[in-house]
Design a protein around this motif. Structure first.
Motif, short mmCIF file in Angstrom:
data_model
loop_
_atom_site.label_atom_id
_atom_site.label_comp_id
_atom_site.label_asym_id
_atom_site.label_seq_id
_atom_site.Cartn_x
_atom_site.Cartn_y
_atom_site.Cartn_z
N ALA A 45 0.82 -1.20 0.00
CA ALA A 45 0.00 0.00 0.00
C ALA A 45 0.86 1.25 0.00
O ALA A 45 2.07 1.20 0.18
CB ALA A 45 -0.92 -0.01 1.22
N GLY A 46 0.20 2.39 -0.18
CA GLY A 46 0.95 3.62 -0.24
C GLY A 46 0.20 4.84 0.26
O GLY A 46 0.37 5.92 -0.28
N VAL A 47 -0.64 4.67 1.27
CA VAL A 47 -1.35 5.80 1.87
C VAL A 47 -0.65 6.14 3.18
O VAL A 47 -0.67 5.36 4.13
CB VAL A 47 -2.84 5.48 2.12
CG1 VAL A 47 -3.54 6.65 2.82
CG2 VAL A 47 -3.54 5.15 0.81
N LEU A 48 0.01 7.30 3.23
CA LEU A 48 0.85 7.66 4.36
C LEU A 48 0.21 8.76 5.21
O LEU A 48 -0.28 9.76 4.68
CB LEU A 48 2.21 8.17 3.86
CG LEU A 48 2.99 7.29 2.87
CD1 LEU A 48 4.31 7.96 2.54
CD2 LEU A 48 3.20 5.90 3.43
N GLU A 68 6.82 13.79 -5.66
CA GLU A 68 5.97 12.91 -6.46
C GLU A 68 4.71 12.43 -5.74
O GLU A 68 3.75 12.00 -6.39
CB GLU A 68 6.78 11.70 -6.93
CG GLU A 68 7.98 12.07 -7.81
CD GLU A 68 8.77 10.86 -8.25
OE1 GLU A 68 8.31 9.72 -8.00
OE2 GLU A 68 9.86 11.04 -8.84
N GLY A 69 4.72 12.47 -4.41
CA GLY A 69 3.55 12.02 -3.66
C GLY A 69 2.37 12.95 -3.86
O GLY A 69 2.53 14.14 -4.16
N GLU A 70 1.17 12.41 -3.72
CA GLU A 70 -0.05 13.18 -3.94
C GLU A 70 -0.82 13.35 -2.64
O GLU A 70 -1.11 12.37 -1.95
CB GLU A 70 -0.94 12.49 -4.97
CG GLU A 70 -0.29 12.36 -6.35
CD GLU A 70 -1.28 11.91 -7.40
OE1 GLU A 70 -2.48 11.80 -7.07
OE2 GLU A 70 -0.86 11.67 -8.54
N ILE A 71 -1.13 14.59 -2.31
CA ILE A 71 -1.93 14.86 -1.11
C ILE A 71 -3.40 14.60 -1.44
O ILE A 71 -3.93 15.14 -2.41
CB ILE A 71 -1.73 16.31 -0.63
CG1 ILE A 71 -0.29 16.51 -0.15
CG2 ILE A 71 -2.71 16.64 0.48
CD1 ILE A 71 0.05 17.93 0.23
N VAL A 97 -3.98 12.88 3.80
CA VAL A 97 -3.03 11.77 3.68
C VAL A 97 -2.19 11.99 2.43
O VAL A 97 -2.56 12.77 1.54
CB VAL A 97 -3.73 10.40 3.62
CG1 VAL A 97 -4.41 10.08 4.94
CG2 VAL A 97 -4.73 10.33 2.46
N LEU A 98 -1.06 11.30 2.37
CA LEU A 98 -0.14 11.41 1.24
C LEU A 98 -0.07 10.06 0.55
O LEU A 98 0.23 9.04 1.18
CB LEU A 98 1.25 11.82 1.73
CG LEU A 98 2.32 12.09 0.68
CD1 LEU A 98 1.96 13.32 -0.14
CD2 LEU A 98 3.68 12.29 1.36
N VAL A 99 -0.38 10.01 -0.74
CA VAL A 99 -0.32 8.77 -1.51
C VAL A 99 1.05 8.66 -2.17
O VAL A 99 1.40 9.49 -3.03
CB VAL A 99 -1.45 8.71 -2.55
CG1 VAL A 99 -1.31 7.47 -3.43
CG2 VAL A 99 -2.81 8.71 -1.86
N LEU A 210 -11.73 -1.94 -4.34
CA LEU A 210 -11.02 -0.70 -4.05
C LEU A 210 -10.31 -0.22 -5.30
O LEU A 210 -9.61 -0.99 -5.97
CB LEU A 210 -9.99 -0.92 -2.93
CG LEU A 210 -9.05 0.26 -2.61
CD1 LEU A 210 -9.82 1.47 -2.12
CD2 LEU A 210 -8.01 -0.16 -1.56
N CYS A 211 -10.51 1.05 -5.61
CA CYS A 211 -9.78 1.71 -6.70
C CYS A 211 -8.74 2.63 -6.07
O CYS A 211 -9.10 3.62 -5.42
CB CYS A 211 -10.71 2.52 -7.59
SG CYS A 211 -12.03 1.55 -8.35
N SER A 212 -7.48 2.30 -6.26
CA SER A 212 -6.39 3.07 -5.66
C SER A 212 -5.41 3.46 -6.76
O SER A 212 -5.64 3.20 -7.94
CB SER A 212 -5.71 2.23 -4.57
OG SER A 212 -4.71 2.97 -3.91
N LEU A 213 -4.32 4.10 -6.38
CA LEU A 213 -3.34 4.55 -7.36
C LEU A 213 -1.98 4.70 -6.73
O LEU A 213 -1.85 4.82 -5.51
CB LEU A 213 -3.78 5.88 -7.97
CG LEU A 213 -3.85 7.09 -7.02
CD1 LEU A 213 -3.54 8.38 -7.78
CD2 LEU A 213 -5.23 7.20 -6.38
#
Length: 390
Positions: A45-48, A68-71, A97-99, A210-213
């Motif tokens: 996963a990548g939700v920080l 590069e991370g997305e808020i 959160v930061l993806v 779940l749709c994630s990115l």
């Protein structure tokens, strides 16, 4: 070899702690069972939480993450053919959160250890902690057919659920709590534009999705599947068709499909081991606790362990204060159990349970209806999702 802290496990938890301690002049070595390529091939996963992001910056390895991370200020829950928005920013006092993919985060940590010539040993076989209750613990491992001994002050076990560290605590001391869920997540990584700029959690009669990115050109999608399913049972076409069935029509219509880069099935479980310390051994991350990925708490729960351990060891080495080390297990577990509760709640609310009664199905539906009728309920969700304070 002699170091102050021997860290077992070369995933993000072990690497982050090693980097933080190194910057404060505390000597460490990281022992990793597998090769670096193997570790970096793990798709996670990548939700920080922003607390994790702050630790990465403090460790001097957050530059690419920030670039590069997305808020994300919210996410969607799809149910009954519609999308309902959870406004994290509004309901958590301005937090988000930061993806940023865990693989990329781990790569950043490895590069940071390289820059400082940090000691990371890969392909370390038969890693074994010794004399944990003495003042001189040590760890042995095999490399190229030879046994190597690492003398140290403390041992940190960040070697995951199947690692040796937790198993080194006597059975009459260790207590384990576990719930195994009757399904898994089939995940697909594809080099396609995400279907939504925010995550979409899907509650559907056919099962959760779940749709994630990972970025604007890299998507990660999941569908709930029975534990009896195997990856080989699912072609790419079958996966995309099933995902579309579970999405609202207007979302399915804009879904861009493509060949899978990676495909895997992850079983879901909740797990906690108590205590998280024994003598001079301290457990961190998946070595001590597992959560279902529904609430994005796994990596973030590990980060809170590292935060507590890092500051406890600083207090010990810089000021001779051992209170943080003595209180580590209790402090870490207090936050872990709150993360467990939240992940369990999200999992129970959004998944289809094969043997659940009609009464329980109606309670599940009522729980979701209440969430969207109550700002207080949304606030509680948001403050847990963005992360409770360390």
């Amino acid at each position: 070899m002699k170091v102050q802290v021997c860290i077992i496990g070369g995933g993000p938890s072990g690497l982050l702690l090693s980097q933080l301690l190194h910057l404060k002049g505390i000597d460490t070595v990281v022992l990793e069972k597998y090769s670096r390529n193997h570790v970096l091939a793990r798709i996670r996963a990548g939700v920080l939480e922003h607390g994790f992001a702050r630790l990465m910056r403090e460790a001097q390895c957050g530059e690419r993450m920030d670039r590069e991370g997305e808020i994300h200020n919210g996410f969607e829950i799809a149910h009954d053919g519609v999308l309902s928005h959870i406004d994290l920013h509004k309901h958590s006092g301005g937090n988000s959160v930061l993806v940023y993919g865990q693989t990329e985060l781990t790569r950043d940590l490895y590069e940071a250890r390289d820059r400082l010539s940090g000691k990371v040993v890969h392909n370390a076989e038969d890693v074994t902690p010794h004399d944990l209750t003495s003042e001189r613990p040590y760890v042995t491992y095999r490399s190229n057919g030879e046994t190597v001994r690492v003398d140290c002050d403390y041992i940190v076990g960040a070697d995951g659920f199947h690692g040796v560290s937790r198993k080194s605590i006597p059975k009459d001391v260790l207590r384990e709590y576990e719930k195994v869920y009757p399904f898994g997540w089939l995940g697909v990584l594809s080099r396609t534009k995400p279907v939504s700029p925010e995550l979409i959690y899907v509650k559907h009669k056919r099962g959760f999705a779940l749709c994630s990115l990972r970025s604007q050109v890299l998507s990660r999608y999941y569908v709930q599947v029975p534990l009896t399913d195997k990856v080989e049972d699912w072609s790419d076409d079958a996966f995309w068709a099933e995902l579309k069935r579970r999405l609202p029509d207007h979302v399915a219509a804009r879904l861009i499909t493509g060949p899978s880069i990676e495909k895997s099935i992850a079983p879901l479980r909740s797990f906690v081991a108590e205590p998280m310390s024994y003598g001079r051994l301290f457990l961190a991350g998946d070595a001590a606790h597992i959560v279902p990925p529904t609430g994005a708490r796994g990596l973030n729960s590990a980060a809170s362990d590292i935060y507590y351990l890092y500051h406890a060891m600083l207090a010990h080495y810089q000021g001779g204060d051992d209170s943080g080390l003595k209180g580590y297990s209790a402090k870490a577990l207090a936050r872990i159990w709150r993360a467990q509760r939240f992940s369990w709640w999200m999992t129970m609310m959004l998944h289809r349970f094969p043997d659940r009664s009609e009464y329980e199905d109606r309670l599940q539906q009522t729980e979701l209806e209440y969430l969207f009728s109550s700002e207080t309920a949304q606030r509680l969700l948001a403050e847990n999702y963005v992360g409770l304070p360390f």
